[in-house]
Design a protein around this motif. Structure first.
Motif, PDB file in Angstrom:
ATOM      1  N   THR A 199       3.783   4.000   2.108  1.00  0.00           N
ATOM      2  CA  THR A 199       4.816   4.131   3.129  1.00  0.00           C
ATOM      3  C   THR A 199       6.199   4.063   2.487  1.00  0.00           C
ATOM      4  OG1 THR A 199       4.990   1.744   3.493  1.00  0.00           O
ATOM      5  CG2 THR A 199       3.299   2.940   4.761  1.00  0.00           C
ATOM      6  N   ASP A 200       7.201   4.447   3.279  1.00  0.00           N
ATOM      7  CA  ASP A 200       8.575   4.358   2.774  1.00  0.00           C
ATOM      8  C   ASP A 200       8.941   2.919   2.428  1.00  0.00           C
ATOM      9  OD1 ASP A 200       8.845   7.059   3.097  1.00  0.00           O
ATOM     10  OD2 ASP A 200       9.954   6.930   5.004  1.00  0.00           O
ATOM     11  N   GLU A 201       8.443   1.961   3.228  1.00  0.00           N
ATOM     12  CA  GLU A 201       8.731   0.552   2.964  1.00  0.00           C
ATOM     13  C   GLU A 201       8.128   0.121   1.628  1.00  0.00           C
ATOM     14  OE1 GLU A 201       7.948  -3.882   4.952  1.00  0.00           O
ATOM     15  OE2 GLU A 201       7.315  -2.050   5.995  1.00  0.00           O
ATOM     16  N   GLN A 202       6.883   0.583   1.365  1.00  0.00           N
ATOM     17  CA  GLN A 202       6.236   0.232   0.093  1.00  0.00           C
ATOM     18  C   GLN A 202       6.964   0.884  -1.083  1.00  0.00           C
ATOM     19  OE1 GLN A 202       2.308   1.634   1.285  1.00  0.00           O
ATOM     20  NE2 GLN A 202       1.496  -0.479   1.192  1.00  0.00           N
ATOM     21  N   GLY A 204      10.057   1.624  -1.174  1.00  0.00           N
ATOM     22  CA  GLY A 204      11.309   0.901  -1.328  1.00  0.00           C
ATOM     23  C   GLY A 204      11.127  -0.403  -2.085  1.00  0.00           C
ATOM     24  N   LEU A 205      10.026  -1.093  -1.839  1.00  0.00           N
ATOM     25  CA  LEU A 205       9.750  -2.347  -2.531  1.00  0.00           C
ATOM     26  C   LEU A 205       9.461  -2.097  -4.008  1.00  0.00           C
ATOM     27  CD1 LEU A 205       9.498  -5.383  -2.158  1.00  0.00           C
ATOM     28  CD2 LEU A 205       7.095  -5.069  -1.534  1.00  0.00           C
ATOM     29  N   SER A 267       2.651  -6.416  -0.365  1.00  0.00           N
ATOM     30  CA  SER A 267       2.797  -5.170   0.393  1.00  0.00           C
ATOM     31  C   SER A 267       1.931  -4.044  -0.161  1.00  0.00           C
ATOM     32  CB  SER A 267       4.266  -4.742   0.387  1.00  0.00           C
ATOM     33  OG  SER A 267       4.448  -3.500   1.036  1.00  0.00           O
TER      34      SER A 267
END
Length: 466
Positions: A199-202, A204-205, A267
């Motif tokens: 995902t975009d969140e992953q 980003g992390l 994550s």
């Protein structure tokens, strides 16, 4: 003297290149006061360290003085048919720097030194011709010395530059080869992450963790024990999370913490975490190798710049306004290998507003090279060499100080004599300080020595820019 022998000598003198135009009466004086002196090939005419006992008027053969300046025997001066050598009128009678030897059978007329005062009175034409020959010989000798010393300095400069360039050049080659492999690893890991459909969140992390990895470890370098502990901690973390432990070393070189890795693992899991760790390690390696190449290339650029500045290759060899700070700094750059090899502590204290001096820049740097290299040679391991400068009236005064054993008092008066050296055979030419003295005289400069055990100071005084 037998008439035949006398007539032969008179004929030889009449045909002599340097003395043939003198009046016959002066030739007669030479015959009456001289001795026919032949030399066999290999025979020593004047031994090293002894003053010549005679004026030698050479009719045939070749008498030569050679010396070893570190690259084999080298002819520095010689006398053939038509020349005159040995002791000369009005000369100081200095001893030769090495044996003067007849390199082939030689025929001379030897006039004893004790007869020269009378020769000066009785033979003015011959005396004038000999004085001119002596001046020409001194000019030739000086020119040869300066040229040879410049070549020796150039050789040292080239050797030092090759040594200094070797390490950064090798680093560029080594790192560039590894960089290709690391880029391939990064591309492979990126494809693996793409398959994981993160995902975009992953993403980003992962990107945030990559940015942490991209910052080199701060603070003092880790001790061997602390470094080993860090590697063990990262290796253990990778093992616990089923990630490839080959990423241990690249991650240990960064500032990433176990906490940051734990945050990432909360994550991103499974094969996606392993791919992310691979990608992080590869990116860290790429950045590290890129930084190494940049550092090495910068060092090469600094060395090339120092050589250009040191040699004044783009300047005509004429006097100009010269900043001594640049020359001294470039000189230490050229001698960096010697400084590091002996762990010498170097300090330079030169005011930013110090006036420029009026001189030939390349020749001034040759002076710094000789004096600073001598200081570096003199000190022991972890010794100290300092250079200071100040403005005094219409002069710039430069002091080069070392904490070596000092110059013995009994040889200090000879330290600027040509060919005088305290270094071993092949390690010193004995021309460095003589060259320094002559170059300074050419540019209206001065040099002095103050030395005692534990402290030697050479002081150079140069006229400021006119």
């Amino acid at each position: 003297m037998v008439d035949t022998a006398r007539s032969e000598l008179m004929a030889l003198l009449a045909g002599h290149r340097a003395l043939g135009k003198a009046p016959a009466s002066e030739h007669e004086w030479l015959v009456d006061n001289g001795i026919r002196r032949p030399f066999e090939a290999g025979e020593v005419v004047t031994p090293k360290g002894e003053k010549a006992k005679c004026l030698y008027i050479v009719f045939s053969g070749d008498i030569v003085i050679r010396t070893d300046r570190g690259a084999g025997a080298h002819k520095i001066i010689g006398w053939k048919a038509g020349d005159a050598g040995g002791v000369m009128p009005y000369s100081r009678g200095a001893s030769p720097p090495n044996d003067s030897i007849a390199e082939e059978p030689s025929d001379t007329l030897a006039v004893p030194a004790e007869n020269l005062d009378e020769m000066i009175r009785e033979c003015p034409t011959i005396t004038a011709a000999l004085v001119h020959a002596m001046v020409d010989r001194a000019r030739q000798f000086t020119s040869s010395d300066l040229r040879d010393e410049k070549l020796i300095s150039l050789g040292k400069l080239a050797a030092g530059l090759a040594h200094e360039l070797n390490n950064p050049a090798s680093a560029v080659i080594r790192s560039s080869k590894r960089l290709t492999d690391s880029l391939n690893d990064a591309e492979k890991a990126a494809r693996e992450m793409a398959k994981a459909q993160l995902t975009d969140e992953q993403f980003g992390l992962i990107e945030k963790t990559r940015n942490i990895c991209g910052v080199p470890g701060g603070g003092a370098p880790l001790t061997s024990l602390a470094r080993a502990d860090r590697e063990d901690a990262i290796s253990e973390w990778l093992s616990e999370h089923d990630a490839d432990e080959e990423s241990t070393l690249p991650l240990a070189d960064t500032s990433v913490s176990i906490g940051a890795l734990d945050t990432l693992a909360e994550s991103v899991t499974g094969e996606a975490l392993d791919a992310a760790i691979h990608w992080l390690a590869a990116c860290c390696t790429v950045r590290s190798l890129s930084a190494e190449i940049h550092t090495a290339a910068t060092r090469i650029d600094q060395l090339v710049s120092a050589v250009k500045g040191f040699s004044y290759m783009d300047h005509a060899p004429t006097p100009e306004a010269v900043d001594i700070r640049r020359g001294i700094t470039d000189t230490f750059t050229m001698l960096g290998g010697k400084t590091r090899a002996k762990s010498i502590d170097v300090s330079i204290s030169i005011p930013a507003d110090l006036p420029k001096v009026f001189t030939v820049g390349a020749e001034l740097n040759q002076i710094w090279m000789n004096l600073i290299e001598n200081a570096l040679d003199a000190v022991s391991e972890k010794g100290h060499v300092s250079v200071t400068a100040e403005h005094e009236l219409n002069k710039v005064v430069v002091n080069i100080i070392d904490d070596g054993p000092g110059v013995p008092l009994e040889i200090q008066p000879r330290i600027f004599d040509p060919f005088f050296t305290t270094k071993g055979v092949g390690k010193g030419t004995g021309l460095g300080l003589d060259t320094v003295r002559r170059l300074l005289q050419r540019h209206e400069g001065e040099i002095s020595l103050d030395s005692k055990p534990g402290r030697t100071e050479f002081q150079v005084r140069l006229p400021i820019e006119k």
